[in-house]
Design a protein around this motif. Structure first.
Motif, short mmCIF file in Angstrom:
data_model
loop_
_atom_site.label_atom_id
_atom_site.label_comp_id
_atom_site.label_asym_id
_atom_site.label_seq_id
_atom_site.Cartn_x
_atom_site.Cartn_y
_atom_site.Cartn_z
N GLU A 36 12.53 -59.23 -86.15
CA GLU A 36 12.17 -57.99 -87.07
C GLU A 36 12.62 -56.76 -86.48
OE1 GLU A 36 7.91 -57.60 -87.47
OE2 GLU A 36 7.79 -59.61 -88.83
N ARG A 75 15.54 -54.37 -88.23
CA ARG A 75 15.58 -52.97 -88.53
C ARG A 75 16.51 -52.08 -87.78
NH1 ARG A 75 9.61 -51.45 -86.09
NH2 ARG A 75 10.84 -49.29 -86.18
N LYS A 125 9.31 -63.69 -83.56
CA LYS A 125 9.23 -63.28 -85.10
C LYS A 125 9.37 -61.70 -84.77
CE LYS A 125 6.68 -62.93 -89.03
NZ LYS A 125 5.35 -63.27 -89.81
N ASN A 126 8.56 -60.99 -83.82
CA ASN A 126 8.77 -59.64 -83.75
C ASN A 126 10.02 -59.12 -83.12
OD1 ASN A 126 7.90 -56.86 -83.40
ND2 ASN A 126 7.24 -57.10 -81.30
#
Length: 157
Positions: free
Chosen positions: A97, A101, A93-94
């Motif tokens: 993200e 970004r 998940k990180n």
């Protein structure tokens, strides 16, 4: 087979980026990653109670070492490489993200700068080749790449 699919989906990116730290050519990276997962698939039943992550990264180190040995290159893993690799494990998940970004920030760069940055950093095209293709000097290419890196570093932190 279900357990292998789970391992593959969980570790494919981690394995790829681990190998990419030590190998330059994309086709070599892909071959090694394939060898790693083949080895894991072949020996998955024999792993006993050993944690999957330990097996995956031990196999990575072995396959990268085998690559260097086959190509008669000198390579050693330092203890720090092993420790940092285990600390670098990140959750999916990180990672997603961060990619979102990064993509968003890349879209904010001028088109030409973005194209040069992607071709150099992601597709590994040299400054010389970019300079020839765009009728620019290597210094101009360098400045564009550094401009993109500065922008990304400044906005990612």
């Amino acid at each position: 087979m279900d357990s292998f699919e789970k391992i593959y989906s969980e570790y494919k990116h981690k394995v790829y980026f681990f190998v990419k730290k030590y190998i330059q050519k994309e086709e070599d990276i892909q071959d090694i990653v394939q060898d790693i997962f083949f080895h894991i698939w072949k020996h998955l039943d024999n792993s006993g109670s050993t944690p999957v992550e330990a097996i995956v990264f031990k196999t990575c180190r072995q396959e990268v070492s085998n690559f260097y040995r086959k190509n008669k290159l000198l390579f050693t893993f330092s203890e720090q490489d092993i420790i940092s690799t285990e600390e670098d494990v990140f959750d999916e998940k990180n990672h997603e993200e961060q990619i979102a970004r990064m993509t968003s920030l890349l879209e904010k760069l001028p088109q030409k700068t973005r194209e040069l940055f992607i071709r150099h950093k992601i597709k590994n095209v040299s400054y010389s080749q970019l300079a020839r293709e765009n009728n620019l000097s290597k210094t101009a290419i360098s400045k564009q790449i550094n401009k993109a890196l500065s922008f990304l570093r400044g906005n990612l932190q």
